[in-house]
Every structure is written in structure tokens, then in C-alpha cells.
Design a protein around this motif. Structure first.
Motif, short mmCIF file in Angstrom:
data_model
loop_
_atom_site.label_atom_id
_atom_site.label_comp_id
_atom_site.label_asym_id
_atom_site.label_seq_id
_atom_site.Cartn_x
_atom_site.Cartn_y
_atom_site.Cartn_z
N PRO A 118 -0.37 10.67 40.68
CA PRO A 118 1.03 10.19 39.98
C PRO A 118 0.63 9.16 38.82
O PRO A 118 1.10 9.42 37.83
N CYS B 124 9.81 5.94 39.54
CA CYS B 124 9.01 7.24 39.88
C CYS B 124 7.79 7.19 40.78
O CYS B 124 7.48 7.65 41.85
N ARG C 275 -0.73 11.19 35.87
CA ARG C 275 0.38 12.05 35.57
C ARG C 275 1.38 11.16 34.57
O ARG C 275 1.79 11.57 33.51
N ALA C 276 1.49 9.96 35.21
CA ALA C 276 2.21 9.09 34.25
C ALA C 276 1.76 8.84 32.98
O ALA C 276 2.57 8.69 31.80
N HIS D 284 12.49 12.34 31.59
CA HIS D 284 11.32 11.87 31.85
C HIS D 284 10.98 11.61 33.20
O HIS D 284 9.80 11.94 33.83
N CYS D 285 12.15 11.15 34.34
CA CYS D 285 11.81 11.52 35.45
C CYS D 285 11.62 12.61 36.18
O CYS D 285 10.94 12.81 37.06
N ARG E 194 10.30 15.10 34.57
CA ARG E 194 8.79 15.59 34.53
C ARG E 194 7.84 14.92 35.56
O ARG E 194 6.93 15.27 35.90
N MET E 195 8.15 13.67 35.94
CA MET E 195 7.34 12.91 37.01
C MET E 195 7.37 13.57 38.21
O MET E 195 6.45 13.58 38.75
N THR F 189 9.42 4.79 35.01
CA THR F 189 8.00 5.15 35.19
C THR F 189 7.78 4.73 36.48
O THR F 189 7.23 5.31 37.64
#
Length: 332
Positions: free
Chosen positions: A146, A84, A149-150, A37-38, A40-41, A81
Motif C-alpha cells: 500500500p 485509502c 503504491r501510494a 485517485h482513490c 487507483r489506490m 491517500t
């Protein structure tokens, strides 16, 4: 894991009385999916590593704020999330003028294989879909602001409800839905044309044969043979080195100008990263009497041709689990 600890993990109890060892055991179950997940972020394997550690640290310090209305996993995702987003606010540069993502790093398939399958008590993330971990998708994500995106990752990739995402980000459901629409539009703008409608056909025999021919032609530095495998609109980049070459002629000219033609002592080892075919290249060192890491080419194949080559430097080899050297006798 004890019954009480399982209850805490699934959201049927608090974390106020948990000790550090038990807490670490709960958190570690989710490390790989949080790392993905991180990643991808952030687009960076290394930044994702640091951010997962920060997530666990924040979670331990804030364990008394955990509420049983959500699962422990969802609570961790919210913290990850926001960790990030905090990093992006402080450190993330803008994409280069040419559109390449200079901080993009590959993700090893062997670690993607570690994603949990889940259990009856608490279903884990669905096995990562190939298309949402490919480098073209990752690069497109990095061009989004950002917070949208999240939202897109949480809603469209992970499938979290809008209400939960709003809770993660401290926003309203309306704000989340609006951000999602903006993010979807931005993603379409930056995805390659043939990736607008994602399909996952896997790696077929034709692709494997193309990779084999690409490997052989690269080792022979046979530029005409390589050029014949490229799409007319092929893209080539080498993060973190600036520069994006678009089109067969531009890519071939770069190879010629860089002195690739006529290079001797190469070996190529087919592999895969980000669920994509790749080739790790090694260069023979007389001093070491061995082949040492040189570059990694990650290929995107479309319609039986190479649509994109993203080349990474040898410093990526350790994190990908690639050999640090190959013996001179040609054995692996």
C-alpha cells in the motif's frame, strides 16, 4: 464563490470560520479527481466512492488543522491517500494465487470525462492519461504494497513533489524516494511486457474493426472466429470469480467447458470503460420479452490482436450507465 472562499481554497487563508455549506462547495470541486485517485489506490469503484465520502467527513472534522502553506486540494489529497491506506490495512485481501485481482472493478469513461480542466487560480489535475487508468495498470498497482503504491501514484501519476508526498504520508523524503524505486520495480514486474513503455495511440480504425468482429463472433458464439483474434499469450479473467486463463488454448477450452458455444439470444453493444474498448452483452429473456444484462468484456488490444479480456458481471452495468434492458425489437 466569494473572494474569501477562493482565498481559503487556494491556500491563502485558513478554514476555521468556514461554514459547512461553503466547505462542501469547496470539497465538491475536487470530488471526481479524488475519486479517480482513490480508485487507483483501491482498484474498486465502490470502495473509492466510500473513501471519498470518508475523506470529506475527515476533512470537515479536521478543518482547523488546514494550514495555508499548502493548497486546499493538496490537503484533500493527503487526507484521501491516508483514508485509502487505512482501508487497505483493514480490508484488502491478498491477490489470488493465480495473480488475478478479484476486487477489480471497471471505471466508466463518462465519469472520467468529468475530470476538471482547471483554472488560472488553482490548476487542477492534468487530464487523466489513458495508460494510467487502463485495467492492466490498475491490476499491476494492486500487487504493490500500500505505501509504495501510494508513493508511486502521487509521484509518477499525479506529479506531486517528493517533499509534498512525504508530508502527506508522515515520512522523510529519503523514505519516499526509496519507496518510489521499489514501487517502480514492482510495477514493471506485474505490467504486461508491451506495457513496460506506455504509449497512448488512441483507438484507431483497426481497433474499432477488431471490436466489431469480436462483437459479431461473440453473438454468433463462433469460437474459431474468436480464437483467430486472440494473441498466443492472451489473458482472460472474470473478477470477482477466481481464475486466470493464460494462452489461446486455455481461454478457448474455458469457453467450451462453460457452455458458451451454441448459446442463443445474445446481443452485443460496443462501449468503452477505463479508456479501453469494451462490449456489453445482453441475453434475451422470454419472460421479460427483452434483452437483459449478462456480462461486460473489456478488451486490451496489442498489435491488432486481443491481448486480454477482463469480463465483469451484470452488477457493474448500473455504475457504468449501461441500459438495464434492451427491447426485443432490436432497437436501443
Amino acid at each position: 464563490m466569494s473572494t474569501d472562499t477562493r482565498s481559503q481554497a487556494s491556500g491563502r487563508g485558513g478554514l476555521g470560520d468556514i461554514d459547512e455549506q461553503a466547505f462542501a462547495g469547496l470539497a465538491e470541486r475536487h470530488r471526481r479527481e479524488l475519486h479517480v485517485h482513490c480508485y487507483r489506490m483501491l482498484g474498486s469503484f465502490e470502495d473509492a466512492e466510500d473513501t471519498v465520502q470518508e475523506t470529506f467527513l475527515r476533512a470537515w472534522r479536521r478543518r482547523e488543522t488546514y494550514e495555508a502553506r499548502s493548497t486546499f486540494r493538496a490537503w484533500l489529497y493527503g487526507i484521501a491517500t491516508n483514508a485509502c491506506l487505512d482501508l487497505l490495512a483493514k480490508r484488502r485481501p491478498e491477490p489470488a494465487t493465480g495473480g488475478e485481482v478479484l476486487w477489480l472493478q471497471p471505471y466508466p469513461d463518462r465519469l472520467l470525462d468529468e475530470l476538471p480542466a482547471g483554472d488560472a487560480d488553482e490548476p487542477e489535475a492534468v487530464a487523466v492519461a489513458r495508460e494510467t487508468i487502463e485495467l492492466a495498470y490498475l491490476a499491476a498497482l494492486q500487487h504493490l504494497a500500500p505505501r509504495p503504491r501510494a508513493v508511486l501514484i502521487l509521484r509518477d501519476v499525479l506529479g506531486w513533489p517528493a517533499k509534498d508526498v512525504a508530508g502527506f504520508l508522515g515520512d522523510s523524503v529519503n523514505s519516499v524516494n526509496s519507496a518510489l524505486q521499489r514501487a517502480r520495480a514492482g510495477l514493471r514486474e506485474h505490467l504486461p511486457a508491451e506495457r513496460q513503455d506506455w504509449t497512448d495511440d488512441g483507438e484507431d480504425a483497426g481497433t474499432r474493426e477488431l471490436v466489431r468482429r469480436y462483437t459479431d463472433a461473440s453473438v454468433a458464439t463462433d469460437i474459431p472466429a474468436l480464437a483467430a483474434m486472440l494473441r498466443d499469450d492472451v489473458r482472460c479473467s472474470m473478477p470477482p470469480t477466481p481464475g486466470l486463463h493464460i494462452g489461446r488454448e486455455a481461454v478457448v477450452n474455458d469457453w467450451v467447458e462453460s457452455g458458451f458455444e451454441g448459446m442463443k439470444g445474445l446481443r452485443g453493444v460496443p462501449t468503452s470503460v477505463n479508456r479501453q474498448p469494451a462490449v456489453a452483452f445482453y441475453l434475451f429473456s422470454e419472460e421479460e420479452d427483452a434483452y437483459l444484462p449478462l456480462t461486460l468484456d473489456v478488451l486490451r488490444v496489442a498489435g491488432g490482436e486481443i491481448a486480454e479480456i477482463i469480463t465483469f458481471h451484470d452488477d457493474r452495468f448500473p455504475s457504468l450507465g449501461l441500459p438495464e434492458r434492451l427491447p426485443a425489437d432490436g432497437t436501443a
